[in-house]
Design a protein around this motif. Structure first.
Motif, PDB file in Angstrom:
ATOM      1  N   MET A  74       0.409  -1.436  -0.160  1.00  8.65           N
ATOM      2  CA  MET A  74      -0.003   0.304  -0.234  1.00  8.65           C
ATOM      3  C   MET A  74       0.540   1.224  -0.250  1.00  8.65           C
ATOM      4  N   ASN A  75       2.509   1.357   0.536  1.00  9.23           N
ATOM      5  CA  ASN A  75       2.601   2.151   0.996  1.00  9.23           C
ATOM      6  C   ASN A  75       3.922   2.743  -0.384  1.00  9.23           C
ATOM      7  N   VAL A  76       4.144   1.339  -0.520  1.00  5.26           N
ATOM      8  CA  VAL A  76       5.168   2.086  -1.527  1.00  5.26           C
ATOM      9  C   VAL A  76       4.485   1.439  -3.497  1.00  5.26           C
ATOM     10  N   PHE A  77       3.986   1.321  -3.673  1.00  2.00           N
ATOM     11  CA  PHE A  77       3.342   1.428  -4.735  1.00  2.00           C
ATOM     12  C   PHE A  77       2.354   1.733  -5.013  1.00  2.00           C
ATOM     13  N   THR A  78       1.736   1.747  -6.406  1.00  2.00           N
ATOM     14  CA  THR A  78       0.530   2.494  -6.701  1.00  2.00           C
ATOM     15  C   THR A  78       0.116   2.139  -7.686  1.00  2.00           C
ATOM     16  N   PRO A  79      -1.238   2.483  -7.565  1.00  2.00           N
ATOM     17  CA  PRO A  79      -1.512   2.049  -9.952  1.00  2.00           C
ATOM     18  C   PRO A  79      -0.917   2.626 -10.595  1.00  2.00           C
ATOM     19  N   GLU A  80       0.132   3.496 -10.697  1.00  2.00           N
ATOM     20  CA  GLU A  80       1.121   4.127 -11.752  1.00  2.00           C
ATOM     21  C   GLU A  80       2.479   2.938 -12.270  1.00  2.00           C
ATOM     22  N   ASP A  81       2.628   2.208 -10.548  1.00  2.81           N
ATOM     23  CA  ASP A  81       4.129   1.115 -11.266  1.00  2.81           C
ATOM     24  C   ASP A  81       3.350  -0.522 -11.914  1.00  2.81           C
ATOM     25  N   THR A 211      11.476   8.964  -2.251  1.00  2.00           N
ATOM     26  CA  THR A 211      11.152   9.024  -3.941  1.00  2.00           C
ATOM     27  C   THR A 211       9.101   8.759  -4.473  1.00  2.00           C
ATOM     28  N   ARG A 212       9.328   7.297  -2.781  1.00  2.00           N
ATOM     29  CA  ARG A 212       8.244   6.550  -2.716  1.00  2.00           C
ATOM     30  C   ARG A 212       6.792   6.590  -1.889  1.00  2.00           C
ATOM     31  N   ILE A 213       7.326   6.999  -0.594  1.00  2.00           N
ATOM     32  CA  ILE A 213       6.977   7.014   0.587  1.00  2.00           C
ATOM     33  C   ILE A 213       6.451   8.658   1.451  1.00  2.00           C
ATOM     34  N   GLN A 214       7.239   9.874   1.118  1.00  2.00           N
ATOM     35  CA  GLN A 214       6.966  10.444   1.663  1.00  2.00           C
ATOM     36  C   GLN A 214       6.098  12.206   0.634  1.00  2.00           C
ATOM     37  N   SER A 215       5.324  11.708  -0.407  1.00  2.00           N
ATOM     38  CA  SER A 215       4.607  12.291  -1.346  1.00  2.00           C
ATOM     39  C   SER A 215       3.682  11.471  -1.379  1.00  2.00           C
ATOM     40  N   ARG A 216       3.268  10.092  -0.864  1.00  3.86           N
ATOM     41  CA  ARG A 216       2.407   9.875  -1.055  1.00  3.86           C
ATOM     42  C   ARG A 216       1.150   9.946  -0.087  1.00  3.86           C
ATOM     43  N   GLN A 217       0.155   9.600  -0.456  1.00  7.67           N
ATOM     44  CA  GLN A 217      -1.594  10.025   0.587  1.00  7.67           C
ATOM     45  C   GLN A 217      -1.589   8.558   0.115  1.00  7.67           C
ATOM     46  N   VAL A 218      -1.599   7.265   1.671  1.00 10.77           N
ATOM     47  CA  VAL A 218      -2.397   6.322   1.292  1.00 10.77           C
ATOM     48  C   VAL A 218      -3.611   6.108   2.055  1.00 10.77           C
ATOM     49  N   GLN A 219      -4.438   5.931   1.691  1.00  5.68           N
ATOM     50  CA  GLN A 219      -5.518   5.244   2.279  1.00  5.68           C
ATOM     51  C   GLN A 219      -5.810   4.407   3.204  1.00  5.68           C
ATOM     52  N   SER A 220      -5.237   4.858   4.664  1.00  5.46           N
ATOM     53  CA  SER A 220      -4.939   3.710   5.509  1.00  5.46           C
ATOM     54  C   SER A 220      -4.625   5.353   7.370  1.00  5.46           C
ATOM     55  N   LEU A 221      -5.471   4.645   8.023  1.00  3.88           N
ATOM     56  CA  LEU A 221      -4.761   5.294   9.378  1.00  3.88           C
ATOM     57  C   LEU A 221      -3.796   4.482   9.660  1.00  3.88           C
ATOM     58  N   TYR A 222      -4.651   3.017  10.256  1.00  2.00           N
ATOM     59  CA  TYR A 222      -3.605   2.664  10.455  1.00  2.00           C
ATOM     60  C   TYR A 222      -1.693   2.258   9.814  1.00  2.00           C
ATOM     61  N   PHE A 223      -2.128   2.317   8.841  1.00  2.21           N
ATOM     62  CA  PHE A 223      -0.880   1.442   8.067  1.00  2.21           C
ATOM     63  C   PHE A 223      -0.345   2.852   7.134  1.00  2.21           C
ATOM     64  N   ASN A 224      -0.625   4.078   7.812  1.00  3.70           N
ATOM     65  CA  ASN A 224       0.359   5.388   7.049  1.00  3.70           C
ATOM     66  C   ASN A 224       2.052   5.840   7.533  1.00  3.70           C
ATOM     67  N   PHE A 225       2.782   5.167   6.324  1.00  2.00           N
ATOM     68  CA  PHE A 225       3.688   4.387   7.646  1.00  2.00           C
ATOM     69  C   PHE A 225       4.944   5.812   6.998  1.00  2.00           C
ATOM     70  N   LYS A 226       4.072   6.986   6.605  1.00  5.42           N
ATOM     71  CA  LYS A 226       5.396   8.890   7.049  1.00  5.42           C
ATOM     72  C   LYS A 226       4.142   8.991   8.378  1.00  5.42           C
ATOM     73  N   GLU A 227       3.918   8.324   9.022  1.00  5.76           N
ATOM     74  CA  GLU A 227       3.767   8.605  11.051  1.00  5.76           C
ATOM     75  C   GLU A 227       3.961   7.649  11.633  1.00  5.76           C
ATOM     76  N   TYR A 228       4.896   6.537  11.379  1.00 10.65           N
ATOM     77  CA  TYR A 228       5.850   5.835  11.966  1.00 10.65           C
ATOM     78  C   TYR A 228       6.889   6.096  11.808  1.00 10.65           C
ATOM     79  N   ILE A 229       7.179   7.133  10.338  1.00  7.06           N
ATOM     80  CA  ILE A 229       8.612   7.951  10.190  1.00  7.06           C
ATOM     81  C   ILE A 229       8.984   9.186  11.530  1.00  7.06           C
ATOM     82  N   GLN A 230       8.001   9.626  11.633  1.00  6.86           N
ATOM     83  CA  GLN A 230       7.647  10.650  12.220  1.00  6.86           C
ATOM     84  C   GLN A 230       7.689  10.449  13.410  1.00  6.86           C
ATOM     85  N   ASN A 231       7.016   9.362  13.893  1.00  7.78           N
ATOM     86  CA  ASN A 231       6.832   8.877  15.497  1.00  7.78           C
ATOM     87  C   ASN A 231       8.429   8.843  15.903  1.00  7.78           C
TER      88      ASN A 231
END
Ligand SMILES: *Cc1c(COP(=O)(O)O)cnc(C)c1O
Length: 366
Positions: A74-81, A211-231
């Motif tokens: 969910m966090n690394v890939f998108t439908p563009e991949d 390149t793949r995490i910071q710019s993404r809007q993941v459709q998930s609360l619990y699995f949003n990597f940006k939040e984990y990285i920040q914390n």
């Protein structure tokens, strides 16, 4: 069940008494500087053992390995991949399912039963604009260990992001994330780490984060990597982590760092080599493809696997892994991780031998 039971399973595994001691203690409150300190120390040791620089970012998830696989997709890939999935068993198929569910365009390199992954398998996908690869470096359902150098070279040549599920290979086989050119690696607590189940880690290198995490809007609360990285910059997780398992991890990683990774890996390898040698005198077969040190798949010549499994468990106090798939009725898997010694493998080989003699006496084909 006979006591004490010995666990030759791949996860949960036979745990060290030191781990059990940690698991028996009061779980502390975690929004404290004391816990942040332990978390950062645990993180530092894990990166060291995974062979990645401290600048890599780790996502400490309270979830089983499959959730870490899903969160990664969910966090690394998108439908563009356009992702190439190596599918050589049930865990490879799990990545295929995840790509389908999350609408990630993908092709599947599917291996036939017993088939070894080789360079020729990759050739049709070379230069075909793939952007990523998903692979379980040790496909635990079959025991096959893929050639990570071959996969890494292919990804480099094709500028693909390499995502490796190393859940049953890390701490069993050589694994050097940065040296192997792995961009994302997934591990889980109940396999090579020999801890309670429920904790998984996704390790991301700096480039993937950028390149793949910071710019993404993941459709998930619990699995949003940006939040984990920040914390994690303050040694915390966004939600209540598996505090108890994190303390188990801290103790285990300190033990492994002090012991030395090379020593640990050679012990695991030695158990596998020893057990496979003992099997040579029995009417059983071992696959011909390259095997992980983590486990030995054992195939009987007739459909007696269930009976062997039950007899070992109920009468001999030895728990092994059943095997799935079409050959499952003939096979078991024996893990070489966990708090076991060579004598345990000798006892298991003798136990299997006794089962075979007994079944034959009772008229079964073996
Ligand atoms: C065990 C394992 C998993 C995760 O399984 P869970 O039951 O979700 O922990 C994923 N991949 C591989 C290769 C495994 O061996």
């Amino acid at each position: 069940m006979p006591q004490p039971m010995k666990f030759f399973t791949i996860g949960p595994v036979q745990m060290r008494p030191q781990t059990l001691a940690v698991a028996s203690r009061q779980v502390p409150y975690f929004r404290t500087n004391d816990f942040s300190y332990i978390m950062k120390e645990t993180d530092r040791m894990l990166k060291e053992l995974m062979g990645t620089i401290q600048a890599s970012r780790s996502i400490w998830l309270t979830a089983s390995g499959t959730a870490a696989m899903e969160a990664t997709v969910m966090n690394v890939f998108t439908p563009e991949d356009k992702v190439l999935v190596i599918s050589g068993g049930t865990f490879g198929e799990r990545f295929v399912d995840l790509c389908r569910i999350h609408h990630i365009p993908h092709n599947v390199l599917k291996l036939a039963e017993g088939e070894a992954l080789q360079e020729g398998h990759l050739a049709p996908y070379d230069g075909e604009a793939f952007t990523g690869m998903l692979v379980n470096v040790h496909e635990t359902s079959t025991g096959q260990l893929y050639d990570i150098h071959m996969l890494s070279d292919f990804c480099k040549a094709n500028k693909m992001v390499l995502v490796v599920d190393a859940i049953s290979s890390f701490l069993c086989d050589e694994f050097c994330m940065d040296q192997y050119g792995i961009d994302v690696a997934i591990i889980s607590s109940q396999k090579g780490l020999c801890l309670s189940p429920g904790l998984s880690v996704v390790m991301l290198n700096e480039q993937v984060v950028e390149t793949r995490i910071q710019s993404r809007q993941v459709q998930s609360l619990y699995f949003n990597f940006k939040e984990y990285i920040q914390n994690m910059t303050r040694g915390q997780t966004p939600f209540t982590p598996a505090v108890g398992i994190l303390l188990e991890a801290n103790e285990m990683l300190a033990y492994l760092c002090a012991k030395g990774l090379a020593t640990h890996l050679s012990e695991i390898r030695e158990r596998g080599v020893y057990f496979r040698r003992l099997l040579q005198s029995l009417p059983v077969d071992i696959p011909s493809f390259p095997l992980s040190n983590a486990l030995t798949p054992v195939f009987f010549r007739t459909a007696i696997a269930e009976r062997i499994f039950q007899t070992l468990k109920n009468e001999m106090g030895m728990m092994v892994n059943p095997t799935g798939g079409s050959r499952g009725i003939c096979g078991i898997r024996v893990a070489h991780v966990g708090d076991l010694i060579l004598e345990d493998y000798k006892a298991l080989a003798e136990g299997i031998s006794q089962c075979l003699v007994r079944f034959a006496e009772q008229g079964a084909m073996i």
